[in-house]
Design a protein around this motif. Structure first.
Motif, PDB file in Angstrom:
ATOM      1  N   SER A  20       0.833  -1.210   0.000  1.00  0.00           N
ATOM      2  CA  SER A  20       0.000   0.000   0.000  1.00  0.00           C
ATOM      3  C   SER A  20       0.863   1.253   0.000  1.00  0.00           C
ATOM      4  O   SER A  20       0.549   2.234  -0.676  1.00  0.00           O
ATOM      5  N   LEU A  23       2.257   1.674  -3.542  1.00  0.00           N
ATOM      6  CA  LEU A  23       1.213   2.173  -4.440  1.00  0.00           C
ATOM      7  C   LEU A  23       0.904   3.637  -4.161  1.00  0.00           C
ATOM      8  O   LEU A  23       0.608   4.393  -5.088  1.00  0.00           O
ATOM      9  N   GLY A  24       0.990   4.058  -2.902  1.00  0.00           N
ATOM     10  CA  GLY A  24       0.797   5.469  -2.559  1.00  0.00           C
ATOM     11  C   GLY A  24       1.860   6.346  -3.189  1.00  0.00           C
ATOM     12  O   GLY A  24       1.568   7.442  -3.690  1.00  0.00           O
ATOM     13  N   GLU A  27       1.144   6.742  -6.866  1.00  0.00           N
ATOM     14  CA  GLU A  27       0.080   7.728  -7.085  1.00  0.00           C
ATOM     15  C   GLU A  27       0.619   9.153  -6.995  1.00  0.00           C
ATOM     16  O   GLU A  27       0.239  10.011  -7.783  1.00  0.00           O
ATOM     17  N   ARG A  28       1.521   9.400  -6.049  1.00  0.00           N
ATOM     18  CA  ARG A  28       2.127  10.735  -5.943  1.00  0.00           C
ATOM     19  C   ARG A  28       2.948  11.051  -7.185  1.00  0.00           C
ATOM     20  O   ARG A  28       2.962  12.181  -7.666  1.00  0.00           O
ATOM     21  N   ARG A  30       2.389   9.999 -10.163  1.00  0.00           N
ATOM     22  CA  ARG A  30       1.472  10.256 -11.277  1.00  0.00           C
ATOM     23  C   ARG A  30       0.991  11.706 -11.294  1.00  0.00           C
ATOM     24  O   ARG A  30       0.534  12.189 -12.322  1.00  0.00           O
ATOM     25  N   GLU A  31       1.097  12.389 -10.182  1.00  0.00           N
ATOM     26  CA  GLU A  31       0.681  13.791 -10.100  1.00  0.00           C
ATOM     27  C   GLU A  31       1.709  14.731 -10.738  1.00  0.00           C
ATOM     28  O   GLU A  31       1.399  15.873 -11.045  1.00  0.00           O
TER      29      GLU A  31
END
Length: 86
Positions: A20, A23-24, A27-28, A30-31
């Motif tokens: 997790s 994956l977090g 996601e960061r 991807r920003e």
């Protein structure tokens, strides 16, 4: 089940928490705007550090083979490593 990882009882929660977190982080990432950044496999430039070939004095074939334990037709004869010894 698909990965067939041999996890001990209780390790599922430990690795689920780590996954997790990973994956977090994804996601960061991807920003971040990466449109102007070309894809690359190497982040630092690679450069061969070689010198120019310079012809120098060398041995003749006869001189090179002079101290060989065995030579045939102008080549070194060496024991094959793929064959079993007799």
């Amino acid at each position: 089940m698909l990965a067939r990882l041999g996890l001990e009882p209780g390790e599922e929660d430990y690795y689920a928490e780590q996954l997790s977190g990973i994956l977090g982080h994804i996601e960061r990432l991807r920003e971040v705007d990466t449109e102007a950044i070309p894809p690359t496999a190497q982040v630092v430039p690679l450069e061969n550090r070689t010198r120019a070939d310079v012809l120098g004095p060398c041995l003749t074939q006869e001189q090179a083979l002079a101290n060989a334990p065995e030579a045939r037709d102008g080549y070194f004869v060496v024991k094959a490593i793929q064959e079993a010894e007799p």
